[in-house]
Design a protein around this motif. Sequence first.
Motif, PDB file in Angstrom:
ATOM      1  N   GLN A  69     -23.576  26.948 147.838  1.00  0.00           N
ATOM      2  CA  GLN A  69     -23.578  27.270 146.393  1.00  0.00           C
ATOM      3  C   GLN A  69     -23.939  28.740 146.171  1.00  0.00           C
ATOM      4  O   GLN A  69     -23.352  29.414 145.325  1.00  0.00           O
ATOM      5  N   GLN A  70     -24.899  29.226 146.934  1.00  0.00           N
ATOM      6  CA  GLN A  70     -25.290  30.644 146.817  1.00  0.00           C
ATOM      7  C   GLN A  70     -24.110  31.548 147.183  1.00  0.00           C
ATOM      8  O   GLN A  70     -23.882  32.576 146.547  1.00  0.00           O
ATOM      9  N   GLN A  71     -23.374  31.117 148.215  1.00  0.00           N
ATOM     10  CA  GLN A  71     -22.211  31.888 148.622  1.00  0.00           C
ATOM     11  C   GLN A  71     -21.203  31.980 147.475  1.00  0.00           C
ATOM     12  O   GLN A  71     -20.626  33.027 147.200  1.00  0.00           O
ATOM     13  N   ARG A  72     -21.034  30.870 146.775  1.00  0.00           N
ATOM     14  CA  ARG A  72     -20.097  30.839 145.644  1.00  0.00           C
ATOM     15  C   ARG A  72     -20.576  31.746 144.508  1.00  0.00           C
ATOM     16  O   ARG A  72     -19.788  32.442 143.872  1.00  0.00           O
ATOM     17  N   VAL A  73     -21.894  31.710 144.307  1.00  0.00           N
ATOM     18  CA  VAL A  73     -22.450  32.580 143.256  1.00  0.00           C
ATOM     19  C   VAL A  73     -22.201  34.050 143.631  1.00  0.00           C
ATOM     20  O   VAL A  73     -21.806  34.865 142.777  1.00  0.00           O
ATOM     21  N   ALA A  74     -22.410  34.362 144.926  1.00  0.00           N
ATOM     22  CA  ALA A  74     -22.197  35.739 145.384  1.00  0.00           C
ATOM     23  C   ALA A  74     -20.748  36.157 145.170  1.00  0.00           C
ATOM     24  O   ALA A  74     -20.454  37.296 144.779  1.00  0.00           O
ATOM     25  N   ILE A  75     -19.807  35.206 145.407  1.00  0.00           N
ATOM     26  CA  ILE A  75     -18.388  35.526 145.189  1.00  0.00           C
ATOM     27  C   ILE A  75     -18.131  35.748 143.697  1.00  0.00           C
ATOM     28  O   ILE A  75     -17.472  36.708 143.293  1.00  0.00           O
ATOM     29  N   ALA A  76     -18.684  34.837 142.885  1.00  0.00           N
ATOM     30  CA  ALA A  76     -18.500  34.973 141.430  1.00  0.00           C
ATOM     31  C   ALA A  76     -19.057  36.304 140.947  1.00  0.00           C
ATOM     32  O   ALA A  76     -18.458  36.978 140.091  1.00  0.00           O
ATOM     33  N   ARG A  77     -20.208  36.681 141.469  1.00  0.00           N
ATOM     34  CA  ARG A  77     -20.811  37.968 141.077  1.00  0.00           C
ATOM     35  C   ARG A  77     -19.884  39.120 141.462  1.00  0.00           C
ATOM     36  O   ARG A  77     -19.687  40.056 140.696  1.00  0.00           O
ATOM     37  N   ALA A  78     -19.311  39.049 142.687  1.00  0.00           N
ATOM     38  CA  ALA A  78     -18.431  40.122 143.156  1.00  0.00           C
ATOM     39  C   ALA A  78     -17.177  40.231 142.297  1.00  0.00           C
ATOM     40  O   ALA A  78     -16.600  41.311 142.156  1.00  0.00           O
ATOM     41  N   LEU A  79     -16.775  39.116 141.709  1.00  0.00           N
ATOM     42  CA  LEU A  79     -15.545  39.125 140.903  1.00  0.00           C
ATOM     43  C   LEU A  79     -15.802  39.455 139.432  1.00  0.00           C
ATOM     44  O   LEU A  79     -14.878  39.796 138.700  1.00  0.00           O
ATOM     45  N   SER A  80     -17.069  39.332 139.024  1.00  0.00           N
ATOM     46  CA  SER A  80     -17.399  39.316 137.593  1.00  0.00           C
ATOM     47  C   SER A  80     -16.902  40.526 136.810  1.00  0.00           C
ATOM     48  O   SER A  80     -16.512  40.389 135.655  1.00  0.00           O
ATOM     49  N   TYR A  81     -16.926  41.693 137.369  1.00  0.00           N
ATOM     50  CA  TYR A  81     -16.545  42.902 136.616  1.00  0.00           C
ATOM     51  C   TYR A  81     -15.120  43.364 136.950  1.00  0.00           C
ATOM     52  O   TYR A  81     -14.739  44.497 136.648  1.00  0.00           O
ATOM     53  N   GLY A  82     -14.377  42.456 137.608  1.00  0.00           N
ATOM     54  CA  GLY A  82     -12.950  42.700 137.842  1.00  0.00           C
ATOM     55  C   GLY A  82     -12.610  43.809 138.811  1.00  0.00           C
ATOM     56  O   GLY A  82     -11.669  44.585 138.566  1.00  0.00           O
ATOM     57  N   PRO A  83     -13.259  43.907 139.983  1.00  0.00           N
ATOM     58  CA  PRO A  83     -12.888  44.952 140.949  1.00  0.00           C
ATOM     59  C   PRO A  83     -11.563  44.587 141.644  1.00  0.00           C
ATOM     60  O   PRO A  83     -11.245  43.399 141.759  1.00  0.00           O
TER      61      PRO A  83
END
Lengths: 560, 226
Positions: free
Chosen positions: B144-158
Amino acid sequence: MYILKNAWRSISRAKVRNILIGVIVLVIAISSCVALSIREAADSAKEQYLEELEVTAQISIDRQSMMQGFSSESGGFGRNSMKEMMTNQEDLSLEEMLVYAEAESVKDFYYTGTTSVDTDGNWEAIDTTGITEDESESEGESDAQGITSMGDQGRGGQIVGGNKPDMSQMGRMGVQGDCTIVGYSSDDAMTEFLAGTSSITDGEMFEEGTSEYECVISDELATYNEFAVGDVITVANPNNEEETYQLTIVGIYHNEQSGQTQAGMMGGFSASSDSANQIYMSYEALSAILTTSEGSAETTTDEKTGRTSSTALKNQVSGTYLFSTVEDYEKFEEEARELGLSENYSISSSDLNSYEQSMEPLNNLSEYAMYFFVVILIIGGIILAVLNIFNIRERKYEIGVLAAIGMKKWKIAVQYTTELLCVTFIAIIIGTGIGAAGSVPITNALLEKQIESQTSTKENQMANFGRGEMPSDMGENVPSDMPSDASSDAKGKGGKGMGNFFNTMGSTVTDYVDQIDSATNLTVVIELIGVGILLTLISSLFAIIFVLRYDPLKIMANRE
Amino acid sequence: MSKLRLENVSYKYEKSKNFVLKDISFEFEKGNIYAIIGKSGAGKTTLLSLLSGLTKPTSGKIFLDEEDTKNKDMYSYRSQDVGVVFQSFNLLPKLTAVENVILSMDVSGRKFGNKKEIAMELLNKVGLDEDEAKRRILKLSGGQQQRVAIARALSYGPEIILADEPTGNLDGETQDDIMEIFRKLAKDENKCVIIVTHSPEVTEKADVVYELKKNDSGKNGTRMKK
């Protein structure tokens, strides 16, 4: 904006850490609030008193200055020459005093005339001296012969207690009689009545400026001779018993300190010095008596000394200048010199001296409080800085993550400083509330201790001189409650100032400021906020340095 | 045109005499999944640090859209241009999953609509439900933490997603889920996905594989597949 949001979230989610910081800041805030409040109370009491204070001052012969001037002029010490010079130095005449009263800084000027008279034999003055009439007469004669020496003693003396006639200057008044007539130029000159230590108990005060031979006498003198309002008393010139004046009693006054102080203190010299034997009348009326006396006086010249003497009643004039502010008083010296006041005269004010004495415990307390404040700040600052360093080290990982996701280091530093500022401000608000509530009782309790210590030191000093303890009614410090005390007006106007300058043993009894009403004001709150910002910045400084030095890559590499 | 290009990049640590990376020239384009493989100590994580802007090359250049990153503010590069999924996730434990995602959006300085809604959508997209999204990080499993980390990486649209061993600690099923997310990002959203990995499965699914070798004598990076 998100920095503030993050900061607040961080505070709410690290309660233990922030409560610990908050408690430390709270202690600093309470201590600082009390310390600053004490200083503020001292300052505002000083300011308020000075605002209300109408300074009174007198001009008197400055014997020390004359002596210094004499030695520098003559280049050596010659007792006879010096004595001659001091003998020839006259007190200021009323005309001269009036010239200086024209100075811009002077708000008002009033004066008293004092002359010594005898009874006509049909009534008696109160006499607790234990000296018989014959002795008294011979003393009077010796006084007459020794006018110079008594007068010299009186010259250097400062008129204590405002416009009260200075008994030590009686030598200039010729032969001492049984009573003293005091003539007042105006109601303002009657400082004892203004201050409330004297008050009319029967009849009324004579009209201001009247030239009628109307007088008020003390209740002791009235009781002693069974005088009542409306009676006429006859006084005689001690130099010429044939010369008499009839005065109508229009009022009888009571003096609170009469019989306890002056009688015991002065009765040893002569009955006329006893305040119970003082007859008050208008200066105009006294002036009329003096003019009549001068008209019928006989003048004789001593063949040996060539000095002339007159049987006319002698008058001793004492003038009091009134100023609205201390600045005006300070300006007066310059103006008086410009108007021709010689360097042989000095200007002094008992009000300022008594004011400084009354403020002494509060000022001392204020000074200690400020030292305490500085120590608290230093220790508190160090504790906070250390705590912050630990705090930042503990949050190293968080700093690394924030930097890794692109948050600039200065923004991280701002967030951490904001967190500390928020905690500090909450603690300061609570601390100010507690401090404000506690500062008045704490200050008053500390002030009481300070006054006790000060009084005890003075009493010990007196005991060391073998002068015993002060009378209980004089040793007590009457609460002056300066900021709101209505009597301060009277104190300000009158020559008495704050100090009750009576003494039996050569020491003064001071009316200390022993109560404050409020201490914490806007200035203290602003200063506390300043303290908060200062503490936060100082303690954050180390944290900021740490944040700026951290490398996110290293932090994360270490963690992994 | 390459999205990200390394030109003769070499790197050595401050107090070390040896280069960890030497003369590397790799290119990364949008729409592909890249795998960087190599043995331990070959410089995979160092390369990821260079790509993510956490450190700068000792020599050589890194171009983003053919612009030398040397002239770029690395904080804004990290917060806007690349999304990094760290091996140990590097999430803030005192924040909830959704707060971690929102924080990255805030730091990027970009304007968003309803941040919470967007963050929730992202977390749902990577497989976290609302309840899990509101939990603090320490109350979530590794996956779940891994998924959160992915979501965070995607959040600002890089446009570039970097991931360091994203499947290393996960079970097989979760690994597949995560790789599916990366595949969609590359193929459906035309992002450039660069994964540092040991996993043969990940390598198998990558479009391009770069291998790093310990080699003190010359170049230590080789393109292996496409």
